[in-house]
Motif scaffolding. Structure first.
Motif, short mmCIF file in Angstrom:
data_model
loop_
_atom_site.label_atom_id
_atom_site.label_comp_id
_atom_site.label_asym_id
_atom_site.label_seq_id
_atom_site.Cartn_x
_atom_site.Cartn_y
_atom_site.Cartn_z
N PHE A 177 -5.64 2.00 -0.41
CA PHE A 177 -4.83 3.17 -0.76
C PHE A 177 -5.67 4.30 -1.37
N LEU A 178 -6.77 3.95 -2.03
CA LEU A 178 -7.68 4.95 -2.58
C LEU A 178 -8.68 5.45 -1.53
N GLU A 179 -8.54 4.93 -0.31
CA GLU A 179 -9.40 5.29 0.82
C GLU A 179 -10.87 4.95 0.59
N ARG A 180 -11.11 3.88 -0.16
CA ARG A 180 -12.46 3.37 -0.36
C ARG A 180 -12.79 2.28 0.65
N VAL A 181 -11.75 1.67 1.22
CA VAL A 181 -11.89 0.61 2.21
C VAL A 181 -11.00 0.97 3.40
N ASP A 182 -11.52 0.75 4.61
CA ASP A 182 -10.74 0.99 5.82
C ASP A 182 -9.58 -0.02 5.89
N GLY A 183 -8.40 0.45 6.28
CA GLY A 183 -7.23 -0.42 6.36
C GLY A 183 -7.42 -1.61 7.28
N PRO A 217 -7.97 -9.21 7.47
CA PRO A 217 -8.27 -10.63 7.28
C PRO A 217 -7.95 -11.14 5.88
N VAL A 218 -8.20 -10.31 4.86
CA VAL A 218 -7.93 -10.72 3.48
C VAL A 218 -6.42 -10.94 3.28
N LEU A 241 -4.15 -11.63 5.66
CA LEU A 241 -3.70 -12.79 6.44
C LEU A 241 -4.17 -14.10 5.81
N LEU A 242 -5.40 -14.13 5.31
CA LEU A 242 -5.92 -15.33 4.66
C LEU A 242 -5.12 -15.65 3.40
N THR A 243 -4.87 -14.65 2.58
CA THR A 243 -4.13 -14.87 1.34
C THR A 243 -2.68 -15.28 1.63
N GLY A 244 -2.04 -14.62 2.58
CA GLY A 244 -0.68 -15.00 2.95
C GLY A 244 -0.60 -16.43 3.44
N GLY A 245 -1.54 -16.81 4.29
CA GLY A 245 -1.57 -18.19 4.78
C GLY A 245 -1.84 -19.19 3.68
N GLY A 277 3.55 -14.90 -0.09
CA GLY A 277 2.77 -15.24 1.10
C GLY A 277 3.25 -14.48 2.32
N PHE A 278 4.56 -14.44 2.52
CA PHE A 278 5.11 -13.69 3.64
C PHE A 278 4.85 -12.19 3.48
N THR A 279 4.84 -11.71 2.24
CA THR A 279 4.55 -10.30 2.01
C THR A 279 3.15 -9.96 2.50
N TYR A 280 2.16 -10.76 2.13
CA TYR A 280 0.79 -10.48 2.57
C TYR A 280 0.61 -10.69 4.06
N LEU A 281 1.30 -11.65 4.63
CA LEU A 281 1.26 -11.81 6.09
C LEU A 281 1.88 -10.60 6.79
N THR A 282 2.95 -10.06 6.21
CA THR A 282 3.59 -8.88 6.78
C THR A 282 2.69 -7.66 6.67
N VAL A 283 2.01 -7.50 5.53
CA VAL A 283 1.07 -6.39 5.37
C VAL A 283 -0.05 -6.50 6.40
N GLY A 284 -0.61 -7.71 6.55
CA GLY A 284 -1.68 -7.91 7.52
C GLY A 284 -1.20 -7.68 8.95
#
Length: 108
Positions: A20-26, A31-32, A34-38, A72-79
Motif C-alpha cells: 500500500f505504501l508502494e514500496r513492494v510490487d503487489g 506468494p506471501v 497464499l502461503l500465510t492463508g494456507g 486464512g481465507f482473507t489472505y487467500l482471497t487477497v492473494g
C-alpha cells in the motif's frame, strides 16, 4: 502451531502494508498471502483434528479454529484477487463479513 501462524500473519501484514505504501510490487506479495492463508487454514484444521469432539474443550477449540480460518481465507482471497487481477470489490465485501465474524468470536 497457531503461534507460528501468527508470526506469518505479522509478516504478511508488513508486506501488505509495504504494498500500500508502494514500496513492494503487489505481484510480489501474492506468494506471501497464499502461503500465510494456507498455513492458517492448515493450522485450524490441525487444531480441530487434535481434539475429541466429545471433549468439553471442543467448543473453545472450534471457536479458535474458526478465527484462524476466517483470517486464512482473507489472505487467500487477497492473494487470489492479486493473482487474477480482480477489482477488489468481492474482497471488500468478504472483509466486511470477516469483520462481523471476528466481532462475534471476540464476544464469545
Amino acid at each position: 502451531m497457531s503461534d507460528l501462524a501468527l508470526l506469518f500473519v505479522g509478516a504478511v501484514l508488513l508486506v501488505n502494508g509495504l504494498v500500500f505504501l508502494e514500496r513492494v510490487d503487489g505481484k510480489a506479495a501474492i506468494p506471501v498471502n497464499l502461503l500465510t492463508g494456507g498455513l492458517l487454514l492448515f493450522s485450524a484444521l490441525l487444531q480441530i483434528l487434535e481434539v475429541d469432539p466429545t471433549s468439553p474443550d471442543y467448543a473453545a477449540t472450534a471457536f479458535g479454529a474458526a478465527g484462524l480460518s476466517v483470517f486464512g481465507f482473507t489472505y487467500l482471497t487477497v492473494g487470489g484477487n492479486s493473482l487474477f487481477g480482480g477489482s477488489g470489490t468481492a474482497l471488500g465485501w468478504f472483509c466486511v463479513w470477516a469483520a462481523g465474524i471476528a466481532a462475534v468470536l471476540a464476544m464469545v
